[in-house]
Write a protein that holds these residues in place. Structure first.
Motif, PDB file in Angstrom:
ATOM      1  N   LEU A 187       0.841  -1.189   0.000  1.00 47.35           N
ATOM      2  CA  LEU A 187       0.000   0.000   0.000  1.00 47.35           C
ATOM      3  C   LEU A 187       0.878   1.241   0.000  1.00 47.35           C
ATOM      4  O   LEU A 187       1.957   1.250   0.609  1.00 47.35           O
ATOM      5  N   SER A 188       0.408   2.289  -0.651  1.00 49.28           N
ATOM      6  CA  SER A 188       1.106   3.566  -0.663  1.00 49.28           C
ATOM      7  C   SER A 188       0.196   4.651  -0.132  1.00 49.28           C
ATOM      8  O   SER A 188      -1.026   4.587  -0.326  1.00 49.28           O
ATOM      9  N   CYS A 189       0.792   5.627   0.517  1.00 46.93           N
ATOM     10  CA  CYS A 189       0.052   6.786   1.008  1.00 46.93           C
ATOM     11  C   CYS A 189       0.825   8.025   0.572  1.00 46.93           C
ATOM     12  O   CYS A 189       1.911   8.310   1.114  1.00 46.93           O
ATOM     13  N   ALA A 190       0.280   8.727  -0.394  1.00 41.88           N
ATOM     14  CA  ALA A 190       0.915   9.945  -0.889  1.00 41.88           C
ATOM     15  C   ALA A 190       0.377  11.133  -0.117  1.00 41.88           C
ATOM     16  O   ALA A 190      -0.841  11.335  -0.045  1.00 41.88           O
ATOM     17  N   ALA A 191       1.278  11.913   0.464  1.00 32.27           N
ATOM     18  CA  ALA A 191       0.900  13.085   1.244  1.00 32.27           C
ATOM     19  C   ALA A 191       1.205  14.359   0.461  1.00 32.27           C
ATOM     20  O   ALA A 191       2.188  14.418  -0.280  1.00 32.27           O
ATOM     21  N   SER A 192       0.358  15.358   0.641  1.00 32.95           N
ATOM     22  CA  SER A 192       0.588  16.628  -0.055  1.00 32.95           C
ATOM     23  C   SER A 192       1.813  17.341   0.510  1.00 32.95           C
ATOM     24  O   SER A 192       2.412  18.186  -0.152  1.00 32.95           O
ATOM     25  N   ARG A 193       2.185  16.986   1.726  1.00 37.68           N
ATOM     26  CA  ARG A 193       3.435  17.454   2.316  1.00 37.68           C
ATOM     27  C   ARG A 193       3.857  16.444   3.357  1.00 37.68           C
ATOM     28  O   ARG A 193       3.037  15.610   3.779  1.00 37.68           O
ATOM     29  N   TYR A 194       5.092  16.518   3.786  1.00 40.47           N
ATOM     30  CA  TYR A 194       5.596  15.542   4.740  1.00 40.47           C
ATOM     31  C   TYR A 194       6.417  16.246   5.791  1.00 40.47           C
ATOM     32  O   TYR A 194       6.931  17.332   5.564  1.00 40.47           O
ATOM     33  N   GLY A 195       6.510  15.616   6.945  1.00 36.29           N
ATOM     34  CA  GLY A 195       7.303  16.189   8.031  1.00 36.29           C
ATOM     35  C   GLY A 195       6.646  17.423   8.604  1.00 36.29           C
ATOM     36  O   GLY A 195       5.427  17.490   8.705  1.00 36.29           O
ATOM     37  N   GLY A 196       7.452  18.419   8.983  1.00 33.78           N
ATOM     38  CA  GLY A 196       6.912  19.639   9.564  1.00 33.78           C
ATOM     39  C   GLY A 196       6.172  19.336  10.850  1.00 33.78           C
ATOM     40  O   GLY A 196       6.705  18.709  11.759  1.00 33.78           O
ATOM     41  N   SER A 197       4.894  19.743  10.908  1.00 33.49           N
ATOM     42  CA  SER A 197       4.106  19.522  12.121  1.00 33.49           C
ATOM     43  C   SER A 197       3.645  18.070  12.246  1.00 33.49           C
ATOM     44  O   SER A 197       3.155  17.669  13.306  1.00 33.49           O
ATOM     45  N   ILE A 198       3.777  17.303  11.203  1.00 29.41           N
ATOM     46  CA  ILE A 198       3.350  15.896  11.243  1.00 29.41           C
ATOM     47  C   ILE A 198       4.454  15.059  11.881  1.00 29.41           C
ATOM     48  O   ILE A 198       5.548  14.968  11.350  1.00 29.41           O
ATOM     49  N   LYS A 199       4.164  14.451  12.996  1.00 28.98           N
ATOM     50  CA  LYS A 199       5.155  13.683  13.731  1.00 28.98           C
ATOM     51  C   LYS A 199       5.099  12.188  13.412  1.00 28.98           C
ATOM     52  O   LYS A 199       6.126  11.524  13.346  1.00 28.98           O
TER      53      LYS A 199
END
Length: 125
Positions: free
Chosen positions: A20-32
């Motif tokens: 499975l893949s999960c593409a995020a519109s952005r990564y890291g930053g506030s996402i822990k």
């Protein structure tokens, strides 16, 4: 606003594999933490695996240890779940989710803020 899109679900026979893949519109930053959850019909959503976006530190639910592997490619803003030795009881809708709290490591759905739409995994002979 962060957006998550899962892909890679499908139908396999017992013992088979899927990634499975999960593409995020952005990564890291506030996402822990980024995590995978699943929900079968008539059952509660349960945590499958989680990973710290700032490094690695994967954590797995007992029922997938040794069979599933969570990993990420920060450069591609994408998280993955490699699933091997699939069993019929692994059949469910699989969701990826993002947590902005350190509690995300506990793999509880309530600690995750953003969710994808899900991708169906069916394991059947």
């Amino acid at each position: 606003q962060l957006h998550l899109v899962e892909s890679g679900g499908g139908s396999v026979t017992p013992g088979g594999s899927l990634t499975l893949s999960c593409a995020a519109s952005r990564y890291g930053g506030s996402i822990k933490y980024m995590g995978w959850f699943r929900q079968a019909p008539g059952k509660e959503r349960e945590g499958v695996a989680t990973i710290f976006t700032g490094g690695n530190s994967p954590y797995y639910a007992d029922f997938v240890k040794g069979r599933f592997t969570i990993y990420q490619n920060n450069a591609k803003n994408t998280m993955y779940l490699q699933m091997n030795s699939l069993k019929p009881e692994d059949s469910a809708m699989y969701y990826c989710a993002a947590s902005s709290t350190w509690s995300g490591a506990d793999l509880r759905a309530l600690d995750y803020d953003i969710w994808g739409q899900g991708t169906q995994v069916t394991v059947s002979s």
